[in-house]
Design an enzyme around this catalytic site. Structure first.
Site, PDB file in Angstrom:
ATOM      1  N   LYS A 195      38.220 -17.082  20.768  1.00  0.00           N
ATOM      2  CA  LYS A 195      39.574 -16.529  20.803  1.00  0.00           C
ATOM      3  C   LYS A 195      39.733 -15.419  19.775  1.00  0.00           C
ATOM      4  O   LYS A 195      40.430 -14.456  20.002  1.00  0.00           O
ATOM      5  CB  LYS A 195      40.598 -17.628  20.512  1.00  0.00           C
ATOM      6  N   HIS A 196      39.093 -15.582  18.640  1.00  0.00           N
ATOM      7  CA  HIS A 196      39.206 -14.621  17.555  1.00  0.00           C
ATOM      8  C   HIS A 196      37.829 -14.025  17.299  1.00  0.00           C
ATOM      9  O   HIS A 196      36.945 -14.705  16.797  1.00  0.00           O
ATOM     10  CB  HIS A 196      39.735 -15.291  16.283  1.00  0.00           C
ATOM     11  N   PRO A 197      37.628 -12.753  17.613  1.00  0.00           N
ATOM     12  CA  PRO A 197      36.285 -12.176  17.537  1.00  0.00           C
ATOM     13  C   PRO A 197      35.690 -12.112  16.138  1.00  0.00           C
ATOM     14  O   PRO A 197      34.483 -12.110  15.990  1.00  0.00           O
ATOM     15  CB  PRO A 197      36.468 -10.770  18.115  1.00  0.00           C
ATOM     16  N   PHE A 198      36.511 -12.084  15.089  1.00  0.00           N
ATOM     17  CA  PHE A 198      35.986 -11.948  13.740  1.00  0.00           C
ATOM     18  C   PHE A 198      35.991 -13.258  12.966  1.00  0.00           C
ATOM     19  O   PHE A 198      35.599 -13.297  11.816  1.00  0.00           O
ATOM     20  CB  PHE A 198      36.769 -10.881  12.974  1.00  0.00           C
ATOM     21  N   ILE A 199      36.446 -14.339  13.606  1.00  0.00           N
ATOM     22  CA  ILE A 199      36.444 -15.657  12.967  1.00  0.00           C
ATOM     23  C   ILE A 199      35.457 -16.523  13.733  1.00  0.00           C
ATOM     24  O   ILE A 199      35.689 -16.873  14.889  1.00  0.00           O
ATOM     25  CB  ILE A 199      37.845 -16.296  12.996  1.00  0.00           C
TER      26      ILE A 199
END
Length: 140
Positions: free
Chosen positions: A78-82
């Site tokens: 869902k979160h590309p950097f997490i």
């Protein structure tokens, strides 16, 4: 886990274009040829790829048997950097329509059809057809 076998992957892709065959002879990498980001050692041999272009499947996806994946499918975070430590579980006999997107650590049940362009953000129970944006609530 079995080792990635790109020849097996191409055998599963039923319709190879002439352009793909020409590029293959010129020693292009498979990721470049198909514009895909997938790890084949995580996908069962019974999985079918029709028009296997632009497919992105994150590493922590566990597939069931007899799944069908069309072009442009994304299964990711869902979160590309997490980074996510969870797994995405895909059941048996799941059909992914062209351009469908599955995001997050979710479970997709058995015998599920995910329509073209659908966005799945929550768990999908068995024997469902998902179109549009799926956030977990069923409407009849």
């Amino acid at each position: 886990m079995r080792k990635p076998d790109l020849t097996t992957f191409m055998k599963r892709a039923k319709h190879q274009s002439t352009m793909l065959q020409v590029m293959r002879k010129k020693k292009f990498s498979w990721k470049t040829l198909l514009l895909c980001d997938i790890r084949l050692d995580r996908i069962p041999a019974s999985t079918k790829f029709f028009h296997p272009y632009g497919i992105c499947i994150r590493e922590s996806v566990v597939f069931g048997e007899n799944c069908t994946i069309l072009q442009g499918v994304t299964i990711g975070n869902k979160h590309p950097f997490i980074p996510s430590d969870g797994l995405t579980w895909i059941g048996n006999n799941v059909f992914f329509g062209a351009g469908s997107t599955i995001l997050g650590d979710i479970t997709i049940g058995n015998n599920v059809v995910i329509g073209a362009g659908a966005i799945v953000l929550a768990d999908v129970p068995d024997n469902m057809t998902v179109v549009g944006t799926w956030k977990g609530e069923a409407t009849v």
